[in-house]
Scaffold this motif. Structure first.
Motif, short mmCIF file in Angstrom:
data_model
loop_
_atom_site.label_atom_id
_atom_site.label_comp_id
_atom_site.label_asym_id
_atom_site.label_seq_id
_atom_site.Cartn_x
_atom_site.Cartn_y
_atom_site.Cartn_z
N PHE A 126 2.31 -45.84 -8.52
CA PHE A 126 1.24 -45.21 -7.77
C PHE A 126 1.76 -44.33 -6.64
N SER A 138 -12.35 -43.37 -2.67
CA SER A 138 -11.15 -42.60 -2.32
C SER A 138 -9.89 -43.26 -2.88
N TRP A 139 -8.84 -42.47 -2.96
CA TRP A 139 -7.55 -42.97 -3.44
C TRP A 139 -7.06 -44.14 -2.57
N TYR A 159 -4.76 -48.56 -15.20
CA TYR A 159 -4.87 -48.21 -13.78
C TYR A 159 -5.41 -46.79 -13.60
N LEU A 160 -4.88 -45.86 -14.38
CA LEU A 160 -5.29 -44.46 -14.22
C LEU A 160 -6.70 -44.21 -14.73
N TRP A 172 -8.81 -45.41 -12.04
CA TRP A 172 -8.85 -44.44 -10.96
C TRP A 172 -9.85 -43.33 -11.26
N GLU A 173 -9.88 -42.85 -12.48
CA GLU A 173 -10.85 -41.79 -12.85
C GLU A 173 -12.27 -42.30 -12.66
N TYR A 176 -9.07 -47.22 -3.41
CA TYR A 176 -8.70 -47.72 -4.75
C TYR A 176 -7.39 -48.49 -4.68
N GLN A 177 -6.41 -47.95 -3.96
CA GLN A 177 -5.13 -48.65 -3.80
C GLN A 177 -5.33 -50.00 -3.11
N GLN A 209 0.76 -40.48 -6.63
CA GLN A 209 0.08 -39.91 -5.47
C GLN A 209 0.80 -38.67 -4.95
N ALA A 211 -13.25 -44.74 -10.64
CA ALA A 211 -13.46 -44.93 -9.21
C ALA A 211 -13.69 -43.59 -8.51
N LYS A 212 -12.90 -42.60 -8.88
CA LYS A 212 -13.03 -41.26 -8.28
C LYS A 212 -14.42 -40.69 -8.52
#
Length: 69
Positions: A39, A17-18, A4-5, A8-9, A21-22, A43, A11-12
Motif C-alpha cells: 500500500f 478517503s485513502w 484490497y484494491l 479500495w475502489e 481506508y488504510q 499510494q 470505498a473510494k
C-alpha cells in the motif's frame, strides 16, 4: 492484493478517503504484512512488481505436484 484494491475502489466510490481506508484495514482482521508493503508503494504510484510470473508459475507447479501426490 487484488481484494484490497477492489475494496479500495468500492470505498473510494462510497466517499471514503485513502487514509481512512488504510486505517480501517490496519485495525481489522484484513491487516497483513502485504498491506503495509504494497500500500505504501501503491499510494506513491509505484506499481513495480516484486514477484515474477516465472516464480509464481514455479510455485503453482510445486503446489499442483504436491496436491496430486
Amino acid at each position: 492484493l487484488q481484494v484490497y484494491l477492489e475494496g479500495w475502489e468500492l470505498a473510494k466510490h462510497a466517499g471514503i478517503s485513502w487514509p481512512t481506508y488504510q486505517t480501517i484495514l490496519s485495525q481489522s482482521a484484513a491487516h497483513s504484512a502485504l498491506f503495509h508493503f504494497k500500500f505504501s508503494q501503491i499510494q506513491s504510484g509505484d506499481f513495480e512488481p516484486h514477484f515474477s510470473l516465472k516464480n509464481m508459475h514455479k510455485d503453482v507447479e510445486h503446489a499442483l505436484h504436491l496436491a496430486s501426490e
